[in-house]
Write a protein that holds these residues in place. Sequence first.
Motif, PDB file in Angstrom:
ATOM      1  N   THR A 241     -89.922 -38.131  21.636  1.00  0.00           N
ATOM      2  CA  THR A 241     -88.778 -37.230  21.394  1.00  0.00           C
ATOM      3  C   THR A 241     -88.820 -36.034  22.347  1.00  0.00           C
ATOM      4  N   GLU A 242     -90.033 -35.452  22.512  1.00  0.00           N
ATOM      5  CA  GLU A 242     -90.145 -34.300  23.410  1.00  0.00           C
ATOM      6  C   GLU A 242     -89.839 -34.708  24.860  1.00  0.00           C
ATOM      7  N   ALA A 243     -90.316 -35.917  25.274  1.00  0.00           N
ATOM      8  CA  ALA A 243     -90.041 -36.381  26.641  1.00  0.00           C
ATOM      9  C   ALA A 243     -88.550 -36.599  26.840  1.00  0.00           C
ATOM     10  N   ALA A 244     -87.910 -37.160  25.836  1.00  0.00           N
ATOM     11  CA  ALA A 244     -86.457 -37.387  25.944  1.00  0.00           C
ATOM     12  C   ALA A 244     -85.714 -36.070  26.023  1.00  0.00           C
ATOM     13  N   LEU A 245     -86.143 -35.106  25.202  1.00  0.00           N
ATOM     14  CA  LEU A 245     -85.490 -33.787  25.235  1.00  0.00           C
ATOM     15  C   LEU A 245     -85.699 -33.110  26.596  1.00  0.00           C
ATOM     16  N   GLU A 246     -86.929 -33.252  27.133  1.00  0.00           N
ATOM     17  CA  GLU A 246     -87.204 -32.626  28.434  1.00  0.00           C
ATOM     18  C   GLU A 246     -86.369 -33.274  29.528  1.00  0.00           C
ATOM     19  N   ALA A 247     -86.262 -34.608  29.469  1.00  0.00           N
ATOM     20  CA  ALA A 247     -85.437 -35.282  30.478  1.00  0.00           C
ATOM     21  C   ALA A 247     -83.981 -34.868  30.350  1.00  0.00           C
TER      22      ALA A 247
ATOM     23  N   PHE B  79     -79.510 -31.784  32.409  1.00  0.00           N
ATOM     24  CA  PHE B  79     -78.467 -30.790  32.154  1.00  0.00           C
ATOM     25  C   PHE B  79     -78.520 -29.669  33.208  1.00  0.00           C
ATOM     26  N   ASP B  80     -79.713 -29.230  33.540  1.00  0.00           N
ATOM     27  CA  ASP B  80     -79.829 -28.167  34.552  1.00  0.00           C
ATOM     28  C   ASP B  80     -79.331 -28.687  35.906  1.00  0.00           C
ATOM     29  N   ARG B  81     -79.675 -29.937  36.275  1.00  0.00           N
ATOM     30  CA  ARG B  81     -79.193 -30.490  37.525  1.00  0.00           C
ATOM     31  C   ARG B  81     -77.680 -30.580  37.552  1.00  0.00           C
ATOM     32  N   TRP B  82     -77.153 -31.030  36.433  1.00  0.00           N
ATOM     33  CA  TRP B  82     -75.686 -31.169  36.338  1.00  0.00           C
ATOM     34  C   TRP B  82     -75.018 -29.805  36.390  1.00  0.00           C
TER      35      TRP B  82
END
Length: 821
Positions: free
Chosen positions: A697-703, A708-711
């Motif tokens: 879950t944490e890895a998915a949230l980080e990805a 989101f930041d890239r976008w």
Amino acid sequence: MFESAPKKTKKAMGDLELLGIVEAQEKRALGYGDGELSQSRSNALKYYNGELLGNEVEGRSQVRTSEVFDTVEWILPSLLRIFTASDKAVEFSPERQEDEEGAKQSTLAANYVFYRQNPGFTILYSFFKDALLEKNGYVEVYYDKSKRQRKEQYQGLSREQLVMLVSRPEVEVLSATSYPDPTFQAQPDPMAAGVGQALGAPVTPPELFDVQIQVEEEYGKVQIENVAPEEMLVDSSHKDVDLQGSNFVARRFQKTISELEELGYDTSQIVTEIADSGDVETSNEFLTRKQYSEERLYAETDTRDRSMRKVWVTKAFIRVDFDGDGIAELRRVVKVGKALLENEETDVIPFASCTPIIQTHRHIGKSVAEIVMELEKIATTLTRQMLDNVYLTNAPRLAVQSTPEGAPMANLDDLLTVRPGGIVRHWGSQAPTPLEVPFMGQYGIQALEYMNTVKENRTGVTRYNQGVDANSLNKTASGISQIMNASQQRIELIARVFAETGVKQIFKLIQHCLMTYHNKPMIVRLTDNYVEVDPRGWSDQYDMVINVGLGTGDKDQQLQHLMTMAEAQFQYLQAGAPIVTMENIYNTQAKIAENAGFKNVEEFWTDPNDPEKQPPPQQQQPDPALIAEQNKMQLEAAKLQQSSQAEAMKAQQTAQIEQMRLAASQQSEQMKIESARQIEAVKLQAQQQAELMKAQTEAALEAQRIEFDRWKAELEAQTKITVAQISAHASMEKAELAADQANEVEEPAGNGTFKKVPREQKTAEHVSKMVGPMLAGLANQVKGMAGRDVVRIERLKGPDGRLAGARRHHADGTTSEVAVV
């Protein structure tokens, strides 16, 4: 020695002469008309039914006591228990060895006929009750050879089934109808159909039949019927309870014309108007038995239907020389009025009689009722006097002052009207005073107690065997036992008299009927076994043993005696004494089983005389003393071995129990450890799964955050470029507008014409056409994550009216602005 005289020929007797002799014997017989015997029986019935004595006084007590009823009804249970406790109340014993099997079959068949084919219990109940009440009880035993007819209906029978049904000789066809089979279908075979058509023969369905038949069956059975005492006529000179030696015995009973026709009698000569037997219908005994008015007034059926007209039939057994040979023979005569229905020679009188108290050299005995009737009359009188005394004590007469002329000085109506708080008007100097009546009830109670003692001594029915003595618990058990045994002696004597007279006669008549009329073997089932018996091979010379002792006395006492005998037999058998055999032991054990209520002894013990159930023959036995010693040693060894085996088995069982307990404990501990281990493994696996899910879950949230930041960066860069392009275009448009001096421009209006519009409007529309698609494309490309999708972009103008930036409206309701650089 006497020499036989030459016989003289005598003319045979005619039917009319025979009828005259029978009628003369009827009028001289015991029980005819309304004589003293009939009057005595009628009085006994009145006492039993509790009718008034006839000496009642109006206004006085008319209560009745019930000594006759109580005595009869208390004796009956003991008598019936004696005779119905076993299915073998009567046994036939052979006189010769070759008759042993026939005697056993006679015992089985006679008891089967009495208790199974006939209601033996109710027959004995009425038989004994008539004797206890009306001096003598009577039973008729005969073989019913009548035929029974029944109608049957059948539907849908084929021709073959119909032929099989009516081929029996006892079947008579009453009606038959035929019709084609409605379920028949034509032959589907084309070749057969073609042949039928070629021959010109039509295809016809088979016939079915509906028939009604009448089946006539021969009904052969020994019938046993109770006879009312008023229906019996017995020769007045007869001196025995047994009727076989009587010169005249007759029974008068009612039958319908239809019933006589069914019995095979010719009723055409019967004149129903004169066929009544008035001496029976008008006797006090006959009328007393009919207690209710409906029985007296409406006893006759509708006389318009001759077949249902009731007539009195006389069935007489008379010794008379009918054939004229000089020797009187026993003949059976059946008549209705003056019509003779049957006249044939017979060899037995089919009636059995019993009486509780035999009067020597007389047929009529004494009843229990007549020895109690006098006591009931005295007890009734004493009870009435006691009640009258109580009535007068509670409501005494009054003494009233009167004038010299005899006129009362009080109101008589007030004196005669008794009510609580009532007023009595009087004008004399002395008020009405009650006349004192002393209470004498205690003397009446003592007299009644004395009369009860007299009744107990006469009948043997005491308050102890009735269970109504309140002081019996205060007496010793041995004293009560002596009283009970003494009181039962009278009842046991009555039972023995009944057994040796009436019951014995009934079973002799049953045996005679089976031997005379039953011409084929019969299957009887007395206990749990089916036995085939053939009455044709029996002998009529068997001795008869009546098991009157069966069922009498206290069963516990009988069981104690039987157990004592069984123990003594076992001891003598061990000692090798020749006085005990296996048959003796079997008989003792069989009696013990019967005493316990088990009628089928073969379930528990094997008869040593039964060859089918005997073990193979053994070798010659050595000395009995040696056998006894060996048996004793074997018994001791068996006891020791049994004791050792018991101890070993006990130790083995204890070890097995301990082993099982230890194994169960170990298994329980192992199960606990395994359960704890499984629980820890499940917990660890759950924890690992939870940590793995958390990391994923944490890895998915980080990805998602990185994406989101890239976008967001790409969107801001693209937005800035778009805004810069818009600004550049706007600057260029402004430069063009400034260079152009004209205020209006022309544009096509349609139909080949032009119109003039302000230059500013034209410029705004041009900018809108250019900027609108760019903003729409920007809005379609701007999408975010976690609910921040851009749904609308709003243009922002500066103070100078120029485009200053754009405001983004997101799906979650928030806004963000981008300035134009």
